[in-house]
Scaffold this motif. Structure first.
Motif, PDB file in Angstrom:
ATOM      1  N   UNK A 173       0.854  -1.186   0.000  1.00  0.00           N
ATOM      2  CA  UNK A 173       0.000   0.000   0.000  1.00  0.00           C
ATOM      3  C   UNK A 173       0.890   1.235   0.000  1.00  0.00           C
ATOM      4  N   UNK A 174       0.667   2.116  -0.974  1.00  0.00           N
ATOM      5  CA  UNK A 174       1.503   3.310  -1.125  1.00  0.00           C
ATOM      6  C   UNK A 174       1.059   4.402  -0.151  1.00  0.00           C
ATOM      7  N   UNK A 175       1.996   4.878   0.662  1.00  0.00           N
ATOM      8  CA  UNK A 175       1.723   6.037   1.504  1.00  0.00           C
ATOM      9  C   UNK A 175       2.281   7.312   0.881  1.00  0.00           C
ATOM     10  N   UNK A 176       2.950   7.172  -0.232  1.00  0.00           N
ATOM     11  CA  UNK A 176       3.304   8.288  -1.105  1.00  0.00           C
ATOM     12  C   UNK A 176       3.435   7.710  -2.500  1.00  0.00           C
ATOM     13  N   UNK A 177       3.492   8.548  -3.498  1.00  0.00           N
ATOM     14  CA  UNK A 177       3.513   8.117  -4.891  1.00  0.00           C
ATOM     15  C   UNK A 177       4.692   7.168  -5.140  1.00  0.00           C
ATOM     16  N   UNK A 178       4.398   5.899  -5.402  1.00  0.00           N
ATOM     17  CA  UNK A 178       5.421   4.921  -5.755  1.00  0.00           C
ATOM     18  C   UNK A 178       6.186   4.306  -4.600  1.00  0.00           C
ATOM     19  N   UNK A 179       5.799   4.577  -3.336  1.00  0.00           N
ATOM     20  CA  UNK A 179       6.591   4.007  -2.249  1.00  0.00           C
ATOM     21  C   UNK A 179       6.043   4.252  -0.860  1.00  0.00           C
ATOM     22  N   UNK A 180       6.957   4.274   0.131  1.00  0.00           N
ATOM     23  CA  UNK A 180       6.661   4.424   1.548  1.00  0.00           C
ATOM     24  C   UNK A 180       5.737   3.295   2.020  1.00  0.00           C
ATOM     25  N   UNK A 181       6.237   2.053   1.898  1.00  0.00           N
ATOM     26  CA  UNK A 181       5.453   0.868   2.210  1.00  0.00           C
ATOM     27  C   UNK A 181       5.572   0.510   3.690  1.00  0.00           C
TER      28      UNK A 181
END
Length: 198
Positions: free
Chosen positions: A127-135
């Motif tokens: 689940x992305x917590x920012x565009x393309x990352x921060x999992x």
């Protein structure tokens, strides 16, 4: 696709066509023993990290997020079986529909009516917590995913029902499981031509 372990580093990136989504449908099949919350399908934009998210917590709910608005469905106790999930949404009416194994759950209406605008990032298994990352390790998917398809329109109930009942393949016009490209990060196994049952 087999996601073998909980991590915050393993995922699959889809490469759908970049476009404005005034309507959207996503169908996929999943198989997991997880009892905690996890992400099956995560679409982010620069404005919304949960532009379109399918996020189950087995035996309690399935959350579908549209432009960061969380809508909860309560499908009841989960059996250990393949789940065929379809979600459709129309930005004009706000109508949101969830189908699991050919059964439609009570429809909801979202407050948000803004279309989903590009650029988009689509990730499976995290689940992305920012565009393309921060999992997040505790939101990762462990299990099997297959038949992921996307459309830029609301797929009809008849098509969804026939897909489940007859178990035939349908192809999305924005992203097709059988034709489009994806990239794998980490030890996610791609199991080709493997038999699975409903």
């Amino acid at each position: 696709m087999l996601f073998p372990n909980p991590t915050k580093t393993d995922y699959v990136t889809l490469r759908p066509k970049d476009k404005i989504f005034r309507q959207i449908s996503v169908c996929l099949r999943s198989y997991t023993e997880l009892t905690r919350k996890h992400s099956l399908f995560s679409m982010a934009t620069h404005r919304w990290h949960n532009a379109f998210l399918i996020y189950p917590k087995p035996s309690k709910y399935i959350c579908v997020s549209i432009n960061n608005e969380d809508i909860y469905f309560k499908p009841g106790p989960d059996a250990l079986e393949w789940k065929h999930i379809c979600v459709t949404w129309d930005s004009e009416t706000g109508l949101l529909q969830l189908w699991i194994n050919g059964k439609r759950y009570p429809r909801r209406v979202t407050k948000t009516r803004s279309p989903i605008v590009p650029p988009i990032s689509v990730i499976l298994g995290q689940e992305q917590d920012r565009f393309g990352g921060s999992f997040d390790y505790y939101q990762s998917f462990v299990g099997e995913l297959t038949d992921v398809n996307m459309w830029d329109y609301v797929v009809s109930p008849a098509t969804i029902m026939a897909y489940f009942a007859d178990y035939y393949t349908i192809s999305g016009n924005v992203y097709s499981w059988t034709r489009e490209k994806y990239s794998v990060t980490g030890p996610v196994s791609i199991l080709r031509n493997q038999f699975y049952q409903k």
